[in-house]
Design a protein around this motif. Structure first.
Motif, short mmCIF file in Angstrom:
data_model
loop_
_atom_site.label_atom_id
_atom_site.label_comp_id
_atom_site.label_asym_id
_atom_site.label_seq_id
_atom_site.Cartn_x
_atom_site.Cartn_y
_atom_site.Cartn_z
N ALA A 22 0.83 -1.21 0.00
CA ALA A 22 0.00 0.00 0.00
C ALA A 22 0.86 1.26 0.00
O ALA A 22 0.59 2.22 -0.72
N ARG A 99 -15.14 0.91 -4.99
CA ARG A 99 -15.16 -0.11 -3.93
C ARG A 99 -16.58 -0.49 -3.52
O ARG A 99 -16.81 -1.58 -3.00
N PHE A 112 -6.37 -7.60 -3.49
CA PHE A 112 -5.89 -6.29 -3.04
C PHE A 112 -6.47 -5.23 -3.97
O PHE A 112 -6.24 -5.26 -5.17
N ARG A 114 -6.95 -1.21 -5.00
CA ARG A 114 -6.42 0.14 -4.83
C ARG A 114 -7.15 1.11 -5.78
O ARG A 114 -7.24 0.86 -6.99
N MET B 47 -13.69 -4.55 7.72
CA MET B 47 -13.68 -4.10 6.32
C MET B 47 -13.10 -2.69 6.21
O MET B 47 -12.37 -2.38 5.27
N GLU B 50 -9.30 -2.84 6.71
CA GLU B 50 -8.68 -3.45 5.54
C GLU B 50 -8.66 -2.47 4.36
O GLU B 50 -7.65 -2.33 3.66
N ALA B 51 -9.75 -1.74 4.17
CA ALA B 51 -9.79 -0.74 3.09
C ALA B 51 -8.80 0.39 3.36
O ALA B 51 -8.09 0.84 2.46
N LEU B 53 -6.09 0.21 4.97
CA LEU B 53 -4.74 -0.31 4.75
C LEU B 53 -4.41 -0.36 3.25
O LEU B 53 -3.39 0.17 2.81
N GLN B 54 -5.31 -0.96 2.46
CA GLN B 54 -5.05 -1.10 1.02
C GLN B 54 -4.94 0.27 0.35
O GLN B 54 -4.13 0.46 -0.55
N GLU B 55 -5.76 1.20 0.79
CA GLU B 55 -5.79 2.51 0.14
C GLU B 55 -4.74 3.47 0.72
O GLU B 55 -4.58 4.57 0.22
#
Ligand SMILES: Nc1nc2c(ncn2[C@@H]2O[C@H](COP(=O)(O)OP(=O)(O)OP(=O)(O)O)[C@@H](O)[C@H]2O)c(=O)[nH]1
Ligand SMILES: [Mg+2]
Lengths: 317, 138
Positions: A22, A99, A112, A114, B47, B50-51, B53-55
């Motif tokens: 990330a 999302r 994953f 992004r 959720m 997790e979002a 973290l990914q973003e």
């Protein structure tokens, strides 16, 4: 961020550390020198395919991305998703909402996602997404899906860097398709009629198939499939994934040379742009130019900076 | 560094259905030049983390109307820290009684809480200053 730090980050990415991935993606998004270090550190790591998913706003790209991912996961693949949305030309900010439709993928550690803003760039975005895909592959996400709205030049550029281009067309587009989508139909490797649960889907399917037949070169070796898929009912997904994997396989033996050349050219242009920009910003004249912003024409300022660079060369490094 | 857009996650934890408030905030932050990742409704704390973290966001904005704020908000804050995301600024909006607000901000790691009808300029200003301060320490 210095070279050693970036190198360490790259190692963490390769070990599959999600937080590191990330953070590295953020470096890619911001551009500049760390991007080059990352490229050097990760060149050659990771294999896999980059599928560009494009189509008009609301065509069903995110929903489709979700069901494709679920199918790929069932087949044991790890999936990276890059969802690109436009930046607001006024504020430079963005609202990235893909999302929402990917709700069902939450909590799967083999996925994953992004989101990225396109920052109104043209070629730049393509290189950024290529770098992002490189990172995801290095982290072990073999299949990378890139969602981007198929409107405007920047997105066609994105489409050019994908290994496989998936064009999404919603039912009921009528006569518009020839004119509006002509550019995209040409580069599409696989075409989906989305929302095939709708009653007007068969007509669109038929129309598109006729169009594709007409466009196809007689000596084309890859025949572009036009497939009906309903993300809602989850029908047609396996056939679509088969087609995507078949195209990746086909590429192994039939490299699409013009596309690869174009990608390499793009990478060179991007490298040139960013190195030149960084070098020029080290010049003494850069501060002077900043002070003249708004008073002098930016083309003239740029020209002066270039001339100074030619005379002085690299100031540092 | 200061011209790098601030990345914000806007999420709606819990089960209550409507997300008008969250969308208004999301648009206001975009119009203030931020990159806003909007996840929609029905998000569990897991959720959301997790979002985030990914973003790789710097700010997590949570809109909550269900009355479950005393359980959900601390959970998100704790799980963010556990995921190594303790640097995230956490901002919450919704109908939250004053005494709960005081507790959440003083003891549970929520940085700011805004009631319905708050001027969005105020929220934008808070996020800008807080993020600038945190960036300076990183
Ligand atoms: N009936 C039906 N509706 C669908 C299907 N897939 C998507 N939709 C609807 O189409 C709308 C757009 O879906 P998205 O997946 O967000 O489309 P998109 O192309 O990603 O949209 P943007 O990212 O905003 O351009 C939503 O209201 C979905 O519910 C489907 O298979 N059947
Ligand atoms: Mg979408």
């Amino acid at each position: 961020m210095n070279d050693a730090t970036v190198q360490q980050l790259a190692n963490e990415v390769r070990r599959g550390d999600r937080r590191a991935l990330a953070r590295a993606l953020t470096l890619i998004d911001r551009g500049g020198a760390p991007v080059r270090s990352l490229r050097r550190a990760l060149a050659g790591y990771g294999v896999g395919s980059l599928v560009g998913i494009t189509g008009a706003p609301g065509a069903g790209k995110s929903s489709l991305t979700t069901v494709i991912t679920q199918e790929l996961r069932q087949r044991g693949m790890q999936v990276g998703i890059i969802a690109v949305d436009p930046s607001s030309p006024l504020s430079g900010g963005s609202l990235l909402g893909d999302r929402i439709r990917m709700y069902d993928l939450a909590g799967d550690s083999g996925v994953f996602i992004r989101s990225m803003a396109n920052r109104g760039q043209y070629g730049g975005l393509a290189a950024t997404t290529l770098d992002a895909a490189m990172l995801m592959r290095a982290a072990g996400f073999g299949m990378v899906l890139l969602e981007t709205v198929g409107a405007g030049q920047s997105d066609v550029a994105v489409v050019d860097v994908a290994d496989t281009v998936l064009l999404v067309e919603a039912p009921g587009m009528g006569d518009e398709v020839q004119s509006i989508k002509a550019g995209l139909l040409e580069v599409a490797d696989v075409i989906v009629v989305s929302k095939s649960d709708r009653p007007d889907a068969p007509a669109t399917l038929q129309q598109l198939r006729a169009l594709v037949r007409m466009q196809m070169d007689s000596d084309a070796v890859w025949s572009v499939p036009v497939l009906p898929v309903s993300a809602l009912r989850q029908t047609g997904v396996a056939a679509l994934v088969d087609a995507l994997l078949a195209h990746a396989q086909w590429l192994q033996t039939h490299p699409v040379t013009w596309r690869q050349q174009r990608r390499q050219l793009l990478a060179l242009q991007r490298a040139l742009e960013s190195q030149l920009r960084d070098a020029v910003q080290q010049l003494p004249g850069w501060t002077t130019a900043l002070a003249q912003l708004g008073q002098s024409d930016s083309d003239v300022l740029a020209r002066q900076l270039l001339e100074e660079f030619v005379v002085n060369g690299f100031t540092k490094e | 560094m200061s011209d790098v857009p601030i990345r914000v996650l806007v999420a709606k934890p819990g089960l209550d259905g409507h997300d008008r408030g969250a969308k208004v905030i999301a648009r206001a932050l975009r119009d203030a030049g931020m990159d806003v990742i909007y996840t929609g409704i029905g998000q569990t704390p897991h959720m959301i983390v997790e979002a985030a973290l990914q973003e790789d966001v710097e700010v997590v904005g949570l809109s909550i109307l269900s009355g479950a704020h005393m359980t959900l908000l601390p959970k998100v804050a704790t799980q963010l820290r556990e995921a190594g995301l303790g640097h995230c600024v956490i901002v919450a909006g919704g109908i939250i009684p004053a005494e709960d607000s005081a507790l959440l901000t003083s003891q549970y790691g929520i940085d700011a809480i805004y009631g319905p009808g708050t001027n969005t300029d105020e929220i934008v200003a808070f996020i800008r200053t807080t993020v600038a301060a945190r960036r300076a320490t990183l």
